[in-house]
Design an enzyme around this catalytic site. Structure first.
Site, PDB file in Angstrom:
ATOM      1  CD  GLU A   1      -2.910  -1.190   2.328  1.00  0.00           C
ATOM      2  OE1 GLU A   1      -4.082  -1.491   2.082  1.00  0.00           O
ATOM      3  OE2 GLU A   1      -2.507  -0.939   3.483  1.00  0.00           O
ATOM      4  CB  VAL A   2       3.882   2.349  -1.710  1.00  0.00           C
ATOM      5  CG1 VAL A   2       4.654   3.636  -1.926  1.00  0.00           C
ATOM      6  CG2 VAL A   2       4.644   1.385  -0.807  1.00  0.00           C
TER       7      VAL A   2
END
Ligand code: ACM
Length: 674
Positions: free
Chosen positions: A319-320
């Site tokens: 989840e960047v």
């Protein structure tokens, strides 16, 4: 009652015949079920003369295990065993270990064992201490009480795991989990033969491990809630004693706000930063273009990885969102200069640098599936959370992987949901060699909505069902059998130290205030928290919210409602029992309302108590119609459907779980037949 028992017995025998389940499955209440079990004849009596002796290879871990076995047996039976550890010939239980196991337990550790119980004695034989540990748990699960006293039935068991990586991930960041939470969960994991504790140890909401090199990480990034290095050493030893590896995860380059409170220069955007109190995906992200970032990571990973002997180090990688990267013109220029076309490419660049650091400190890398790109070394492990596809794709390319998609305990699903997920379900087109790259899986307990008080109630007993999926042969998948055994095993897990049952009672007592928690239980037992991530949409939850409402106490699956639904499915058997139950629920309103009204925490649940009563009343009428031999009028059925549709809607983030079986009763009444 007698008639009911007979009917149950007939039902049981028919169910056994239909399910092709080995006939011994419920007789022994084992979870996970062993690979092979042959019933013997007779029973080994467990009384005050019980002793356990060690033979063959000896080590402190085995001595401690023998002592624990005696202690646990004493707790389980209430019998003192004054000579329990007297290592002299003729002991009722002999543990035999061939040789030492791996110095540092790895995914390759031998875990098989053999357990032979006769009416005279029992022997547990394994090549390694870890095999002895696994067999010990089987022995303890076999202990039962009947009219003659405590005993273990005569059996021959030859057992080994299906998958070598059988994990539980605990997030200690969103809510801090003190040592005791981890220790009791390690005990429960060992009881069902799980073998990896994955500690999610840093995230936006907390940096939860002491760094002596970079002390501002925990000093400014944890609210004082972190494990000291000495505690980590103690935890790792505690887990090793129980045959469990501990894999640390430091999530990066995203999910890292807490790092930047003390070290803002590591971020891709400008500070100052604060510990995050909310849940979600946040912008602060490590700066992948500065050499100083890698110098820092080299120092930090060297220090932290050194505390965990496991061969794997988890780098997170999920989840960047790229917001800080896009907003930073230097990073954009860096991407251009390096011919990196997008943020996924930039994360790959970061991962390559990170991999070199992890390797320099003697570790292999594991990460969430976002870290994967071809070209990585073949000894990495990919943890598949976004779907099962990456598991198969990486296996096809010769990479190792574990499955977590489908095992998210924070979704608060029923054990059956998790039980039916199989790591090899999508592997039908893989060669046996490719399939062997799928090492197993991990149940994941993200801690946004749980505290030390109720985390166990989301983990257990579901994780026991998952543990069976990881350990037992693939054919072991009968859901009814799983539930029959789980009921017993769940109670045993509470004895082992998990608090999923005991804290339920305590939380209900708090909610009831000065009133009887026993009465509140009538309502609490038939509700479940809303599913998926719907709770996060229902309120603005943060780490500072009190998690003390009925929805926090309610279990992910209502056992009462599940059993009621099974009874409805088996009508007309046990019609009287169903009627009695519905009458209790219908009449509960009068006693529940005063309890709910006098508690500020319970007032929001008044509509649920009203619905419980109304729905139960609706459920009683079909029984009368069916008794009369006349179908219910369509207008009546329509009216009930409207009522049930309303009662099916959540109240105070809770679902009333008897609505669906009562709907079935209404439909049967309209049809005029069961
Ligand atoms: C994850 O659930 N973000 C790994």
């Amino acid at each position: 009652m007698e008639g009911l028992r007979k009917l149950c017995l007939v039902g049981f025998i028919v169910a056994m015949m239909l399910s092709h389940r080995p006939a011994w499955a419920e007789t022994y209440n084992l979870m996970p079920q062993p690979a092979k079990l042959e019933p013997g004849s007779g029973r080994l009596v467990i009384d005050g003369r019980f002793r356990v002796a060690l033979e063959g290879f000896r080590e402190p871990r085995l001595e401690a295990a023998a002592a624990r076995l005696v202690h646990r047996l004493s707790l389980q039976t209430g019998i003192p065993f004054p000579n329990g550890l007297e290592n002299t010939p003729g002991a009722p239980l002999v543990l035999h270990c061939d040789h030492a196991g791996e110095e540092i337990q790895s995914v390759r550790e031998e875990e098989s064992y053999q357990l032979d119980v006769t009416a005279q004695d029992a022997s547990l034989t394994a090549t390694t201490p870890v095999g002895v540990l696994r067999g010990m748990e089987t022995f303890l699960q076999l202990v039962r009480l009947d009219a003659q006293g405590f005993s273990v039935p005569a059996v021959h068991i030859a057992d080994h795991p299906r998958f070598p990586w059988r994990g539980l991930m605990i997030d200690v960041c969103r809510h801090w989990m003190p040592m005791g939470v981890l220790q009791r969960n390690i005990d429960a994991m060992a009881a069902v033969k799980l073998n990896v504790l994955h500690l999610h140890i840093s995230d936006d909401q907390g940096f939860r491990i002491e760094s002596k090199k970079f002390p501002k990480l925990q000093e400014l990034g944890s609210d004082g809630h972190y494990y000291t290095q000495a505690q980590i050493t103690e935890l790792v030893a505690y887990a090793r004693d129980r045959g469990i590896r501990v894999v640390p995860e430091m999530d990066m380059p995203g999910h890292s706000t807490s790092w930047f409170v003390g070290y803002p220069e590591l971020a891709s955007g400008r500070g100052p930063f604060q510990i995050e109190r909310k849940w979600g995906i946040f912008n602060p992200t490590l700066n992948p273009m500065r050499e100083e970032t890698y110098t820092f990571l080299d120092g930090l990973i060297g220090e932290i990885a050194g505390l965990f002997p496991d061969e794997y180090f988890h780098v997170g990688g999920d989840e960047v969102n790229g917001v800080q990267w896009d907003a930073n013109s230097q990073i954009s220029a860096f991407k251009q200069a390096q011919s990196i076309k997008d943020n996924a490419g930039l994360q790959t660049y970061f991962n390559r640098r990170l991999l070199a650091i992890v390797q320099r400190h003697g570790k292999k890398m594991i990460g969430w599936d976002e870290i994967f790109h071809p070209g990585l070394p073949k000894d990495i492990v990919v943890q598949s959370w976004r779907g099962p596809e990456s598991l198969v794709q990486t296996a096809q390319l010769g990479y190792m992987s574990i499955l977590s998609h489908g095992y998210y305990l924070d979704l608060a699903l029923a054990p059956a949901n998790y039980y039916q997920v199989d790591p090899l379900a999508g592997a039908t087109n893989l060669t046996p060699d490719q399939a062997s790259h799928i090492l197993g899986g991990e149940a994941c307990m993200w801690s946004e909505l749980v505290t030390p008080e109720n985390i166990d109630s989301r983990i257990w007993p579901s994780a026991a069902a998952i543990a069976e999926r990881f350990w037992s042969p693939q054919e072991v998948k009968d859901v009814d059998s799983m539930y029959r055994r789980l009921e017993v095993v769940s109670r045993e897990l509470d004895w082992v130290g998990a608090t999923h049952i005991s804290n339920y009672t305590r939380m209900l007592a708090r909610l009831a205030g000065m009133q009887s928690p026993e009465t509140l239980k009538t309502l609490a037992d038939v509700v479940e928290p809303i599913k998926d991530y719907d709770r996060e949409d229902a309120r603005d939850y943060t780490s500072l919210t009190p998690y003390n409402r009925l929805v926090d106490a309610a279990r992910p699956e209502s056992e009462s409602a599940r059993i009621f639904a099974v009874r409805v499915d088996h009508l007309p058997t046990d019609q009287d029992g169903i009627r009695k139950q519905l009458i209790i629920w219908r009449d509960s309103r009068e006693i529940l309302l005063p309890i709910l009204q006098q508690s500020a925490l319970l007032q929001e649940n008044i509509p649920l108590a009203e619905d419980l009563s109304a729905v139960a009343k609706t459920g009683l009428e079909p029984l009368d119609y069916l008794d009369s031999g006349h179908p219910a009028p369509p207008a009546w059925a329509e009216e009930q459907r409207v009522l049930l549709d309303l009662a099916a809607k959540p109240h105070a983030e809770l679902l009333l779980m008897i609505v669906a079986p009562v709907r079935k009763l209404v439909e049967a009444a309209q049809r005029g037949s069961w």
